[in-house]
Design a protein around this motif. Structure first.
Motif, PDB file in Angstrom:
ATOM      1  N   ILE A  53       0.863  -1.181   0.000  1.00  0.00           N
ATOM      2  CA  ILE A  53       0.000   0.000   0.000  1.00  0.00           C
ATOM      3  C   ILE A  53       0.896   1.227   0.000  1.00  0.00           C
ATOM      4  O   ILE A  53       1.751   1.376   0.868  1.00  0.00           O
ATOM      5  CB  ILE A  53      -0.917   0.042   1.242  1.00  0.00           C
ATOM      6  CG1 ILE A  53      -1.692  -1.263   1.413  1.00  0.00           C
ATOM      7  CG2 ILE A  53      -1.870   1.245   1.151  1.00  0.00           C
ATOM      8  CD1 ILE A  53      -2.386  -1.378   2.761  1.00  0.00           C
ATOM      9  N   ALA A  70      -6.639   0.949   3.857  1.00  0.00           N
ATOM     10  CA  ALA A  70      -6.112   0.183   4.996  1.00  0.00           C
ATOM     11  C   ALA A  70      -7.201  -0.066   6.041  1.00  0.00           C
ATOM     12  O   ALA A  70      -7.329  -1.190   6.551  1.00  0.00           O
ATOM     13  CB  ALA A  70      -4.925   0.919   5.614  1.00  0.00           C
ATOM     14  N   ALA A  74      -8.849  -3.819   6.834  1.00  0.00           N
ATOM     15  CA  ALA A  74      -7.962  -4.154   7.948  1.00  0.00           C
ATOM     16  C   ALA A  74      -8.075  -5.612   8.378  1.00  0.00           C
ATOM     17  O   ALA A  74      -7.050  -6.258   8.643  1.00  0.00           O
ATOM     18  CB  ALA A  74      -8.232  -3.234   9.135  1.00  0.00           C
ATOM     19  N   LEU A  77      -6.386  -7.773   5.680  1.00  0.00           N
ATOM     20  CA  LEU A  77      -4.979  -7.405   5.516  1.00  0.00           C
ATOM     21  C   LEU A  77      -4.130  -7.822   6.707  1.00  0.00           C
ATOM     22  O   LEU A  77      -2.948  -8.137   6.552  1.00  0.00           O
ATOM     23  CB  LEU A  77      -4.845  -5.898   5.280  1.00  0.00           C
ATOM     24  CG  LEU A  77      -5.352  -5.391   3.940  1.00  0.00           C
ATOM     25  CD1 LEU A  77      -5.329  -3.866   3.907  1.00  0.00           C
ATOM     26  CD2 LEU A  77      -4.535  -5.970   2.787  1.00  0.00           C
ATOM     27  N   VAL A  82       1.890  -7.504   4.415  1.00  0.00           N
ATOM     28  CA  VAL A  82       1.584  -6.145   3.977  1.00  0.00           C
ATOM     29  C   VAL A  82       2.837  -5.278   4.120  1.00  0.00           C
ATOM     30  O   VAL A  82       3.506  -5.302   5.145  1.00  0.00           O
ATOM     31  CB  VAL A  82       0.435  -5.531   4.804  1.00  0.00           C
ATOM     32  CG1 VAL A  82       0.182  -4.082   4.411  1.00  0.00           C
ATOM     33  CG2 VAL A  82      -0.836  -6.351   4.650  1.00  0.00           C
ATOM     34  N   LEU A  84       4.195  -1.174   3.317  1.00  0.00           N
ATOM     35  CA  LEU A  84       3.689   0.173   3.094  1.00  0.00           C
ATOM     36  C   LEU A  84       4.800   1.086   2.592  1.00  0.00           C
ATOM     37  O   LEU A  84       5.957   0.925   2.972  1.00  0.00           O
ATOM     38  CB  LEU A  84       3.145   0.766   4.393  1.00  0.00           C
ATOM     39  CG  LEU A  84       2.089  -0.023   5.155  1.00  0.00           C
ATOM     40  CD1 LEU A  84       1.738   0.687   6.455  1.00  0.00           C
ATOM     41  CD2 LEU A  84       0.854  -0.231   4.319  1.00  0.00           C
ATOM     42  N   ALA A 108      -1.627   2.595  10.229  1.00  0.00           N
ATOM     43  CA  ALA A 108      -1.879   1.446   9.350  1.00  0.00           C
ATOM     44  C   ALA A 108      -0.861   0.340   9.624  1.00  0.00           C
ATOM     45  O   ALA A 108      -1.223  -0.833   9.678  1.00  0.00           O
ATOM     46  CB  ALA A 108      -1.829   1.872   7.882  1.00  0.00           C
ATOM     47  N   LEU A 112      -2.246  -3.275  10.862  1.00  0.00           N
ATOM     48  CA  LEU A 112      -2.116  -4.359   9.883  1.00  0.00           C
ATOM     49  C   LEU A 112      -0.942  -5.275  10.184  1.00  0.00           C
ATOM     50  O   LEU A 112      -0.738  -6.255   9.489  1.00  0.00           O
ATOM     51  CB  LEU A 112      -1.960  -3.771   8.468  1.00  0.00           C
ATOM     52  CG  LEU A 112      -3.047  -2.799   8.026  1.00  0.00           C
ATOM     53  CD1 LEU A 112      -2.717  -2.244   6.654  1.00  0.00           C
ATOM     54  CD2 LEU A 112      -4.411  -3.476   8.043  1.00  0.00           C
ATOM     55  N   ALA A 114       2.114  -4.632   9.636  1.00  0.00           N
ATOM     56  CA  ALA A 114       2.854  -4.571   8.377  1.00  0.00           C
ATOM     57  C   ALA A 114       4.305  -4.997   8.560  1.00  0.00           C
ATOM     58  O   ALA A 114       4.899  -4.800   9.621  1.00  0.00           O
ATOM     59  CB  ALA A 114       2.800  -3.158   7.811  1.00  0.00           C
TER      60      ALA A 114
END
Length: 176
Positions: A53, A70, A74, A77, A82, A84, A108, A112, A114
């Motif tokens: 993303i 996001a 969510a 994801l 994920v 970013l 985010a 997530l 990430a």
């Protein structure tokens, strides 16, 4: 079975979309089945194993479409790999040092879980949308500060880690 990847982006003037396109090209070159789409146009993330993303940063805020994407996705994801990215500094700072994510991207990342966030330099040229963008250009603070070698290297890392995770059959997902 191939790994399906999505690169979703929030971009107002097209600079972040071009970074997303380059990431998509690199993922495809490494064999990932990859789609690159504006975040506002993605309806379902279920088919994807890896999601990148990206959002432009304007006035210290991560692009609205990236934030909404996001939040909207969510639940799904949070169970995927994920990554970013942000684009925005209108100087060489992103090429010189690691720049932490702005608040929306940081939230985010946390929600997530990430893998990583990366900030790339931005691009603002004549004809850009928005009063602030036009004033930056008029004041001489516009320009193209994107480092596509850095974008390529980061995308290669995403591909390598995604392919490596797929090679580990005991793992339930593609997180690294």
């Amino acid at each position: 079975m191939s790994i399906k990847a999505l690169v979703a982006h929030g971009s107002t003037n097209g600079s972040t979309a071009q970074i997303a396109e380059r990431i998509g090209e690199v993922l495809r070159e490494h064999g990932l089945d990859t789609e690159v789409r504006p975040a506002a146009q993605v309806g379902d993330v279920a088919p994807y194993d890896v999601v990148v993303i990206g959002g432009a940063v304007y006035a210290g805020r991560w692009h609205r479409d990236a934030r909404r994407f996001a939040r909207r996705n969510a639940d799904q994801l949070s169970r995927k790999a994920v990554w970013l990215f942000s684009s925005g500094p209108l100087d060489a700072s992103a090429a010189q040092r690691s720049i932490p994510p702005v608040a929306g991207a940081r939230r985010a990342m946390a929600h997530l879980d990430a893998v990583e966030h990366r900030t790339f330099g931005g691009c603002l040229r004549e004809g850009a949308k928005g009063r602030i963008a036009r004033s930056l250009i008029t004041s001489g603070r516009g320009g193209d500060f994107r480092d596509f070698d850095s974008v390529t290297a980061w995308a290669e890392r995403i591909a390598t880690q995604s392919l490596g995770a797929r090679a580990e059959p005991e793992r339930g997902d593609l997180r690294t």
